[in-house]
Design a protein around this motif. Structure first.
Motif, PDB file in Angstrom:
ATOM      1  N   ASP A   8       0.992  -1.513   0.327  1.00  0.00           N
ATOM      2  CA  ASP A   8       0.155   0.322   0.373  1.00  0.00           C
ATOM      3  C   ASP A   8       0.769   1.529   0.471  1.00  0.00           C
ATOM      4  O   ASP A   8       1.907   1.293   0.288  1.00  0.00           O
ATOM      5  CB  ASP A   8      -0.766   0.126   1.163  1.00  0.00           C
ATOM      6  CG  ASP A   8      -1.832   0.826   1.276  1.00  0.00           C
ATOM      7  OD1 ASP A   8      -2.033   1.202   0.744  1.00  0.00           O
ATOM      8  OD2 ASP A   8      -1.821   1.924   3.052  1.00  0.00           O
ATOM      9  N   ASN A 104      -5.592   3.011  -3.163  1.00  0.00           N
ATOM     10  CA  ASN A 104      -6.817   3.308  -3.005  1.00  0.00           C
ATOM     11  C   ASN A 104      -6.413   5.213  -3.520  1.00  0.00           C
ATOM     12  O   ASN A 104      -5.893   5.546  -1.977  1.00  0.00           O
ATOM     13  CB  ASN A 104      -7.703   3.542  -1.772  1.00  0.00           C
ATOM     14  CG  ASN A 104      -8.042   2.106  -1.939  1.00  0.00           C
ATOM     15  OD1 ASN A 104      -8.225   1.534  -3.295  1.00  0.00           O
ATOM     16  ND2 ASN A 104      -8.418   1.732  -1.451  1.00  0.00           N
ATOM     17  N   SER A 135      -5.952   3.371  -7.614  1.00  0.00           N
ATOM     18  CA  SER A 135      -7.325   3.146  -8.175  1.00  0.00           C
ATOM     19  C   SER A 135      -7.954   3.175  -8.989  1.00  0.00           C
ATOM     20  O   SER A 135      -8.284   3.369  -9.867  1.00  0.00           O
ATOM     21  CB  SER A 135      -7.907   2.766  -6.952  1.00  0.00           C
ATOM     22  OG  SER A 135      -8.078   4.123  -5.916  1.00  0.00           O
ATOM     23  N   ARG A 141     -10.987  -0.511  -6.339  1.00  0.00           N
ATOM     24  CA  ARG A 141     -10.320  -0.260  -4.960  1.00  0.00           C
ATOM     25  C   ARG A 141     -10.943  -1.713  -4.471  1.00  0.00           C
ATOM     26  O   ARG A 141     -11.399  -1.920  -3.974  1.00  0.00           O
ATOM     27  CB  ARG A 141     -11.030   1.178  -4.731  1.00  0.00           C
ATOM     28  CG  ARG A 141     -12.670   0.954  -4.380  1.00  0.00           C
ATOM     29  CD  ARG A 141     -12.991   1.808  -3.717  1.00  0.00           C
ATOM     30  NE  ARG A 141     -12.569   2.426  -2.640  1.00  0.00           N
ATOM     31  CZ  ARG A 141     -12.713   2.265  -1.394  1.00  0.00           C
ATOM     32  NH1 ARG A 141     -13.399   1.304  -1.100  1.00  0.00           N
ATOM     33  NH2 ARG A 141     -12.302   2.738  -0.443  1.00  0.00           N
ATOM     34  N   LYS A 142      -9.268  -1.488  -3.600  1.00  0.00           N
ATOM     35  CA  LYS A 142      -9.418  -2.074  -2.336  1.00  0.00           C
ATOM     36  C   LYS A 142     -10.377  -1.693  -0.751  1.00  0.00           C
ATOM     37  O   LYS A 142     -11.449  -0.581  -1.195  1.00  0.00           O
ATOM     38  CB  LYS A 142      -8.019  -1.931  -1.396  1.00  0.00           C
ATOM     39  CG  LYS A 142      -7.242  -2.424  -1.788  1.00  0.00           C
ATOM     40  CD  LYS A 142      -5.404  -1.467  -1.153  1.00  0.00           C
ATOM     41  CE  LYS A 142      -5.340  -0.628  -1.336  1.00  0.00           C
ATOM     42  NZ  LYS A 142      -3.627  -0.491  -0.400  1.00  0.00           N
ATOM     43  N   PRO A 143     -11.095  -2.986  -0.537  1.00  0.00           N
ATOM     44  CA  PRO A 143     -11.439  -4.562  -0.209  1.00  0.00           C
ATOM     45  C   PRO A 143     -11.874  -4.836  -1.738  1.00  0.00           C
ATOM     46  O   PRO A 143     -11.930  -5.471  -1.253  1.00  0.00           O
ATOM     47  CB  PRO A 143     -11.402  -4.555   0.785  1.00  0.00           C
ATOM     48  CG  PRO A 143     -12.817  -3.302   1.080  1.00  0.00           C
ATOM     49  CD  PRO A 143     -12.640  -1.991   0.881  1.00  0.00           C
ATOM     50  N   ASP A 166      -0.832  -3.001   3.947  1.00  0.00           N
ATOM     51  CA  ASP A 166      -1.595  -2.602   4.153  1.00  0.00           C
ATOM     52  C   ASP A 166      -2.384  -1.992   5.269  1.00  0.00           C
ATOM     53  O   ASP A 166      -2.375  -2.742   6.618  1.00  0.00           O
ATOM     54  CB  ASP A 166      -2.757  -2.861   3.288  1.00  0.00           C
ATOM     55  CG  ASP A 166      -3.709  -2.262   2.881  1.00  0.00           C
ATOM     56  OD1 ASP A 166      -4.162  -1.561   3.754  1.00  0.00           O
ATOM     57  OD2 ASP A 166      -3.857  -1.653   1.590  1.00  0.00           O
ATOM     58  N   THR A 168      -4.991  -1.101   6.806  1.00  0.00           N
ATOM     59  CA  THR A 168      -6.045  -1.055   7.050  1.00  0.00           C
ATOM     60  C   THR A 168      -6.832  -2.420   6.738  1.00  0.00           C
ATOM     61  O   THR A 168      -6.248  -3.559   6.287  1.00  0.00           O
ATOM     62  CB  THR A 168      -6.657  -0.534   5.434  1.00  0.00           C
ATOM     63  OG1 THR A 168      -6.796   1.162   5.243  1.00  0.00           O
ATOM     64  CG2 THR A 168      -8.436  -0.210   5.670  1.00  0.00           C
ATOM     65  N   GLU A 170      -9.799  -3.342   6.989  1.00  0.00           N
ATOM     66  CA  GLU A 170     -10.506  -4.039   6.070  1.00  0.00           C
ATOM     67  C   GLU A 170      -9.919  -4.265   4.739  1.00  0.00           C
ATOM     68  O   GLU A 170     -10.361  -6.167   4.090  1.00  0.00           O
ATOM     69  CB  GLU A 170     -11.052  -2.730   5.740  1.00  0.00           C
ATOM     70  CG  GLU A 170     -12.820  -3.536   4.785  1.00  0.00           C
ATOM     71  CD  GLU A 170     -13.481  -2.089   4.232  1.00  0.00           C
ATOM     72  OE1 GLU A 170     -14.736  -3.156   4.036  1.00  0.00           O
ATOM     73  OE2 GLU A 170     -12.946  -1.425   4.522  1.00  0.00           O
ATOM     74  N   ASN A 171      -9.021  -4.437   4.031  1.00  0.00           N
ATOM     75  CA  ASN A 171      -7.713  -4.265   2.881  1.00  0.00           C
ATOM     76  C   ASN A 171      -7.142  -6.193   2.934  1.00  0.00           C
ATOM     77  O   ASN A 171      -7.109  -6.461   1.890  1.00  0.00           O
ATOM     78  CB  ASN A 171      -7.299  -3.074   2.746  1.00  0.00           C
ATOM     79  CG  ASN A 171      -7.559  -2.202   2.042  1.00  0.00           C
ATOM     80  OD1 ASN A 171      -8.670  -1.906   2.115  1.00  0.00           O
ATOM     81  ND2 ASN A 171      -7.812  -1.034   2.099  1.00  0.00           N
ATOM     82  N   THR A 172      -6.403  -6.183   4.384  1.00  0.00           N
ATOM     83  CA  THR A 172      -5.779  -7.256   4.232  1.00  0.00           C
ATOM     84  C   THR A 172      -6.745  -8.559   4.526  1.00  0.00           C
ATOM     85  O   THR A 172      -6.203  -9.215   4.683  1.00  0.00           O
ATOM     86  CB  THR A 172      -4.529  -6.848   5.644  1.00  0.00           C
ATOM     87  OG1 THR A 172      -5.503  -6.531   6.937  1.00  0.00           O
ATOM     88  CG2 THR A 172      -3.689  -5.865   5.324  1.00  0.00           C
TER      89      THR A 172
END
Length: 202
Positions: A8, A104, A135, A141-143, A166, A168, A170-172
């Motif tokens: 990220d 992102n 992104s 975009r992630k997630p 990352d 965040t 939520e992203n991992t």
């Protein structure tokens, strides 16, 4: 065995103040972030609306000057500690791993970074990566899982040989569901330069 590293950008390489934009908007009278506003943000982050359309939405809705809106929007962005660039350049020079950036972000933030850093430093950073995925350029975009699948498929990466860093959760979590190793780094307590000391590399 890890062969590929996906990084990220924000709070991994460049420091962020994630509350700054909300605080600056509050000073301008925008004290509530609605679902509609978040939808505009996500659309902008995926490059589905232009910078002008994004800024005009807030300008028209709240009657705030476009200059103040842009300044508030970019308030999140802080400094880029150069010891992280040194680490990245040494990692790239070792040729032990394939390196990718997956961020992102949006046109306003990237423009600010290019102006603040200068294009020489920006390109020095960018050139450390085999692919530099933003992104708003790739329209994902992630997630969302499609962005991770896109990076894996386009570069013929095996998930189990790949780690994603990352800040965040939520992203991992999304990357982990695809079999990618992850480091959900805490930017207040951890630094990306310590990556190779992690168990995944030993």
């Amino acid at each position: 065995m890890i062969k590929n590293i996906i990084f990220d950008f924000g709070d991994v390489f460049i420091n962020l103040d994630k509350e700054a934009t909300y605080k600056e908007l509050a000073k301008l009278g925008v004290t509530e972030i609605t679902d509609e506003m978040m939808h505009q943000y996500f659309q902008y982050e995926m490059g589905l609306i232009s910078t002008d359309a994004f800024v005009s939405y807030f300008h028209d809705k709240f009657n705030i000057s476009k200059e103040d809106l842009i300044s508030s929007w970019n308030a999140i962005l802080l400094d880029f500690p150069l010891h992280r660039l040194k680490f990245l350049k040494e990692l790239a020079a070792s040729k032990k791993y394939r390196l990718f950036l997956l961020s992102n972000t949006n046109e306003l933030h990237i423009s600010w970074i290019q102006n603040d850093w200068g294009m020489d430093l920006y390109n020095e950073f960018k050139n450390c990566f085999e692919q530099f995925y933003l992104s708003h350029e790739i329209k994902m975009r992630k997630p969302n899982s499609d962005i991770f699948e896109f990076v894996l498929n386009e570069n013929n990466l095996i998930a189990s040989e790949t780690i994603f860093i990352d800040d965040t959760k939520e992203n991992t979590n999304a990357a982990k569901e695809l079999g990618i190793s992850v480091w959900n780094n805490n930017p207040k307590q951890e630094d990306v330069v310590d990556l190779l000391a992690r168990k995944e590399f030993n």
